[in-house]
Design an enzyme around this catalytic site. Structure first.
Site, PDB file in Angstrom:
ATOM      1  NE  ARG A   1      -2.936   2.491  -1.601  1.00 50.88           N
ATOM      2  CZ  ARG A   1      -2.697   3.119  -0.472  1.00 50.88           C
ATOM      3  NH1 ARG A   1      -2.601   4.437  -0.455  1.00 50.88           N
ATOM      4  NH2 ARG A   1      -2.530   2.460   0.655  1.00 50.88           N
TER       5      ARG A   1
ATOM      6  CG  HIS B   1      -3.981  10.892   2.088  1.00 54.70           C
ATOM      7  ND1 HIS B   1      -3.142   9.821   1.863  1.00 54.70           N
ATOM      8  CD2 HIS B   1      -5.196  10.525   1.602  1.00 54.70           C
ATOM      9  CE1 HIS B   1      -3.816   8.851   1.262  1.00 54.70           C
ATOM     10  NE2 HIS B   1      -5.061   9.253   1.088  1.00 54.70           N
TER      11      HIS B   1
ATOM     12  CB  CYS C   1       1.557   6.852   5.236  1.00 52.11           C
ATOM     13  SG  CYS C   1       1.451   8.557   4.751  1.00 52.11           S
TER      14      CYS C   1
ATOM     15  CG  ASP D   1       1.038   2.750  -2.841  1.00 50.31           C
ATOM     16  OD1 ASP D   1       2.257   2.897  -2.612  1.00 50.31           O
ATOM     17  OD2 ASP D   1       0.408   3.434  -3.674  1.00 50.31           O
TER      18      ASP D   1
ATOM     19  NE  ARG E   1      -5.071  10.054  -3.623  1.00 48.16           N
ATOM     20  CZ  ARG E   1      -4.055   9.271  -3.257  1.00 48.16           C
ATOM     21  NH1 ARG E   1      -4.235   8.349  -2.337  1.00 48.16           N
ATOM     22  NH2 ARG E   1      -2.869   9.396  -3.820  1.00 48.16           N
TER      23      ARG E   1
HETATM   24  N1  ARG Z   1       1.288   6.095  -2.766  1.00 44.25           N
HETATM   25  C1  ARG Z   1       0.273   6.152  -1.763  1.00 44.25           C
HETATM   26  C2  ARG Z   1      -0.949   6.847  -2.303  1.00 44.25           C
HETATM   27  O1  ARG Z   1      -0.801   7.787  -3.030  1.00 44.25           O
HETATM   28  C3  ARG Z   1       0.767   6.859  -0.550  1.00 44.25           C
HETATM   29  C4  ARG Z   1      -0.217   6.869   0.564  1.00 44.25           C
HETATM   30  C5  ARG Z   1       0.325   7.516   1.786  1.00 44.25           C
HETATM   31  N2  ARG Z   1      -0.550   7.366   2.870  1.00 44.25           N
HETATM   32  C6  ARG Z   1      -1.008   8.350   3.664  1.00 44.25           C
HETATM   33  N3  ARG Z   1      -1.693   8.035   4.705  1.00 44.25           N
HETATM   34  N4  ARG Z   1      -0.832   9.613   3.370  1.00 44.25           N
HETATM   35  O2  ARG Z   1      -2.080   6.493  -2.035  1.00 44.25           O
END
Ligand code: ARG
Length: 299
Positions: free
Chosen positions: A117, A192, A292, A92, A163
């Site tokens: 991550r 997000h 992203c 990612d 998040r």
């Molecule tokens: N698979 C990543 C996650 O879930 C995707 C992140 C996408 N980034 C964003 N800025 N929305 O963290």
């Protein structure tokens, strides 16, 4: 209301109406600097949002192709793109927006919620130090950077709910020295802020910032806050959001957005913007779009 762009007129005087109409405004692009990371090791091998399904095949070569086309699009529009070396085992890392918030040359790094991550944060921290940034602070609270932070030129809009920890909003205010407005996300598909809202034009010359957002992604209280702060916002629909069309990048005139977001593109055109469509279908399998993949380096 204007049938083309949805702008609600608040004045009854025809002349001032015309002056206030967003489409009457000349959209002026400003040159940007972005940080991107090639999806060399991109896969979907864990699930941390509802878009991710490890049983669905991912074509890494195609992801690289789409990402390269996105990078070239920015360059063609006159923007400067910096890159960071991708790391094996961090699929990612392509989503560079999640790894730093830079305002006036000050950097607030990231701290990921998902352990998968976590290691990305330090690679980006080192990139900043190696590239001349002296004011780099790493957050204590969970902070997914521009995934949940959007700079309007006046305030930092800050998402929470899935998040980024609300405590990170206060940290951002203190570290970056900018006012922060907390916004509450409620729909797990729009986990997000940057898949539910984006800034079309930053505040400039006494004009307020212009944003686009999908109201249903936010709590009721937040919807009232957004309506109060941005009465002229572009109101997005489920159709715009469901293709990650809101995960768009604007330079004040050109708006880079996923090719499927045709309704939103038409609305933006009616407001005087220039939609630039890109195919980002492989990266969407991980829940990501153009924004992203794009961290803005401001100052
Ligand atoms: N698979 C990543 C996650 O879930 C995707 C992140 C996408 N980034 C964003 N800025 N929305 O963290």
């Amino acid at each position: 209301m204007c049938v083309e762009c949805g702008h609600t007129f608040r004045s009854m005087t025809l002349l001032s109406e015309t002056a206030a109409h967003p489409a009457a405004v000349e959209r002026v692009p400003t040159t940007r600097r972005y940080l991107m990371c090639e999806p060399k090791y991109f896969t979907v091998e864990y699930v941390i949002n509802p878009w991710m399904d490890p049983d669905q095949p991912v074509d890494t070569a195609k992801a690289v192709e789409q990402w390269t086309a996105l990078k070239e699009t920015y360059e063609r529009l006159g923007h400067k793109v910096e890159t960071i070396e991708p790391e094996p085992g961090l699929p990612d890392m392509v989503f560079s927006a999640n790894s730093g918030t830079v305002v006036d040359g000050r950097v607030l790094g990231s701290r990921f919620r998902a352990p998968q991550r976590a290691a990305e944060a330090d690679h980006f921290r080192r990139w900043f130090l190696d590239n001349g940034y002296r004011d780099v602070v790493m957050p204590e609270r969970i902070n997914e950077a521009e995934g949940d932070f959007a700079w309007t030129g006046e305030v930092l809009l800050a998402g929470t709910g899935f998040r980024t920890d609300p405590g990170a909003h206060a940290e951002a205010q203190e570290t970056l020295g900018v006012p922060v407005v907390s916004l509450h996300l409620v729909d797990p598909r729009y986990y997000h802020l940057d898949v539910a809202l984006f800034v079309l034009s930053e505040a400039h010359d006494g004009r307020r910032a212009e944003i686009a957002y999908y109201p249903a992604a936010f709590s009721e209280g937040t919807q009232r806050v957004l309506a109060r702060l941005f009465p002229d916002a572009v109101i997005c629909t489920e159709e715009d959001a469901a293709c990650l069309g809101i995960n768009a990048v604007s330079d004040g005139r050109n708006v880079v957005l996923p090719v499927e977001a045709t309704r939103l593109a038409a609305v933006l055109t009616a407001r005087g913007y220039e939609p630039v469509m890109v195919d980002i279908s492989e990266l969407r399998k991980s829940g990501g779009g153009p924004k992203c993949c794009t961290m803005e380096l401001r100052g």
